[in-house]
Enzyme design. Structure first.
Site, mmCIF file in Angstrom:
data_model
loop_
_atom_site.group_PDB
_atom_site.id
_atom_site.type_symbol
_atom_site.label_atom_id
_atom_site.label_comp_id
_atom_site.label_asym_id
_atom_site.label_seq_id
_atom_site.Cartn_x
_atom_site.Cartn_y
_atom_site.Cartn_z
ATOM 1 C CG HIS A 130 -6.635 0.359 1.354
ATOM 2 N ND1 HIS A 130 -5.709 1.012 0.564
ATOM 3 C CD2 HIS A 130 -5.909 -0.243 2.344
ATOM 4 C CE1 HIS A 130 -4.502 0.823 1.047
ATOM 5 N NE2 HIS A 130 -4.594 0.064 2.126
ATOM 6 C CE LYS B 109 -5.790 3.804 2.325
ATOM 7 N NZ LYS B 109 -4.917 4.950 2.627
ATOM 8 C CB THR C 31 -7.329 -1.862 10.168
ATOM 9 O OG1 THR C 31 -6.230 -0.961 10.178
ATOM 10 C CG2 THR C 31 -7.562 -2.353 8.750
ATOM 11 N N PRO C 32 -8.731 -1.707 13.093
ATOM 12 C CG PRO C 32 -10.052 -3.296 14.207
ATOM 13 C CD PRO C 32 -9.453 -2.983 12.859
ATOM 14 C CD GLU D 139 -1.839 7.408 9.409
ATOM 15 O OE1 GLU D 139 -1.427 8.223 8.560
ATOM 16 O OE2 GLU D 139 -2.773 6.602 9.177
ATOM 17 C CB THR E 62 -0.427 -8.288 8.111
ATOM 18 O OG1 THR E 62 -0.588 -9.021 9.331
ATOM 19 C CG2 THR E 62 -0.204 -9.245 6.958
ATOM 20 C CB CYS F 215 -0.951 -0.009 1.192
ATOM 21 S SG CYS F 215 -1.942 -1.516 1.245
ATOM 22 C CG HIS G 7 -2.151 3.876 5.490
ATOM 23 N ND1 HIS G 7 -2.036 3.772 4.120
ATOM 24 C CD2 HIS G 7 -2.258 2.599 5.950
ATOM 25 C CE1 HIS G 7 -2.070 2.500 3.769
ATOM 26 N NE2 HIS G 7 -2.207 1.768 4.856
ATOM 27 C CG PHE H 122 -0.107 -6.294 4.168
ATOM 28 C CD1 PHE H 122 -0.702 -5.467 5.108
ATOM 29 C CD2 PHE H 122 -0.853 -7.356 3.670
ATOM 30 C CE1 PHE H 122 -2.004 -5.694 5.549
ATOM 31 C CE2 PHE H 122 -2.150 -7.601 4.101
ATOM 32 C CZ PHE H 122 -2.723 -6.763 5.038
#
Length: 417
Positions: A343, A338, A310-311, A317, A273, A166, A306, A402
């Protein structure tokens, strides 16, 4: 005598996104908070945990590329070629008058030709290896889009692809920037593209538990910073920029969208990941980009994060931003586009850089939509649900992939003399 590094500016933009097929339409959708998410139409999702994504609705390749050429490109390549040619046209460059060895391409993809992979694997299983297309490999490989852009436009300068998940297209832009700074080319086309909405990709990301499964509310599923976020929403598309030196752009009277003043890359060196929980790689990238730009953290007004929804990622970040910006973190605006585009994986960075550039142009921060119940661990101004006008002199774009790959770009409004 040392090498004198050149200033680099953006003079052309091209974008295909789930919320707009041009820079103008893309921006209008962002500031209005439009979501591109809907049920997947490309394949039967009956047995899939996730049944929706951000597709390029009503996209027809032959509206942009002749049918024979389009049929020999995977969709990811079609998208990249189209945005590159949009950006070249937008730049006003007269390619016929330019030494072709002085204009190059760096264009990446995180995954490459997943559509042709799916199709040809099914052909192999149903009909055997002798029926695999001779175009399979050239359509599959992630570098072929850079090659196609070069061939179609006779661009003979540096030409290659980046592939860093990404962070891919941020690294493409970074590499193009450094090529120009070092005088290895006079003009660069750079960006990234992705077409990952296929059975294998969706099934694979589902197995990794990375995708949202909010199938009953696809337009509300991408919800960065919200306490109810449950994973990212897959998107597709591409973005391209034309970069050149400030001197070249001013000499030919080109439109200058923004100046690219700082770039950086780093690694988390932590997990395949998951992000580093304290965001150490992100801290390094942001600090190094600020150092290259020669500015202090308080000069940044907007960060396009970014922000994948996601949790773990969103919290890491934000922690990194606080480490880098200190008290100023509470004065700047951040947002995740996003929430609207989904994404775009390898194409995300350049598409979000275009959002930064347009934010600088319009002095407006695009919103983070679907942020209805802010996670209590996140206490920054995430620009919830509505765009906001504010002074923006510098905008920063983050992208993390990732493998722990990190990228960061800093753009300055216009281009100060």
């Amino acid at each position: 005598m040392g090498l004198e590094l050149k200033r680099v500016v953006v003079t052309g933009i091209g974008v295909l996104s789930p919320v707009g097929f041009s820079a103008g339409d893309f921006w209008k959708s962002l500031i209005s908070g439009k979501s591109g998410a809907a049920p997947i139409t490309y394949f039967d999702t009956t047995d899939f945990a996730t049944t929706f994504a951000c597709e390029l609705k009503d996209f027809k390749a032959d509206a942009y590329i002749d049918r024979k050429s389009a049929d020999r490109m995977d969709p990811y390549c079609q998208y990249g070629v189209i945005t590159a040619e949009q950006a070249l046209k937008d730049s006003g460059l007269d390619l016929a008058s330019i030494d072709p060895t002085r204009i190059g391409v760096v264009h990446g993809s995180g995954i490459g030709g997943m559509t042709v992979y799916d199709q040809q694997f099914r052909t192999y299983m149903d009909r055997g290896p002798r029926r695999i297309s001779p175009f399979f490999i050239p359509m599959l490989i992630p570098d072929i889009c850079a090659g196609q852009i070069s061939i179609r436009n006779s661009l003979m300068g540096p030409n290659y692809a980046t592939a860093s998940a990404c962070a891919t297209s941020l690294h493409s832009v970074m590499d193009a920037f450094m090529i120009l700074q070092m005088g290895m080319a006079d003009y660069m086309v750079c960006g990234g593209s992705e077409a990952p909405i296929t059975p294998m990709s969706v099934g694979g990301f589902n197995s990794a538990r990375a995708l949202s499964t909010a199938n009953d509310r696809p337009q509300q599923a991408s919800r960065p910073y919200d306490v109810d976020r449950d994973g990212f929403v897959m998107g597709e598309g591409a973005g391209s920029l034309v970069l050149e030196s400030y001197e070249s752009a001013t000499k030919r009277g080109a439109k200058i969208y923004a100046e690219l003043v700082g770039v950086a890359a780093s690694a988390d060196a932590h997990h395949l990941t998951a992000p580093h929980p304290e965001g150490l790689g992100a801290v390094s990238a942001m600090n190094n980009a600020l150092n290259m730009a020669g500015i202090t953290p308080d000069k940044i007004d907007y960060i396009n994060t970014h922000g994948t929804s996601t949790p773990l990622g969103d919290i890491a970040e934000v922690a990194a931003i606080k480490k880098v910006f200190g008290d100023h973190a509470y004065k700047l605006s951040i947002s995740s586009t996003k929430s609207m585009t989904g994404h775009l994986l390898g194409a995300a960075g350049v598409v979000e850089s275009i959002a930064c550039i347009l934010a600088l142009q319009n002095q407006t921060v695009p919103p983070t939509i679907n942020c209805d119940n802010l996670d209590p661990h996140i206490d920054l101004d995430v620009t919830p649900n509505q765009a906001k006008e504010r002074t923006i002199e510098y905008a920063l774009n983050n992208g993390f992939g990732f493998g722990g790959h990190n990228g960061c770009l800093i753009f300055r409004k216009g281009s100060a003399s």
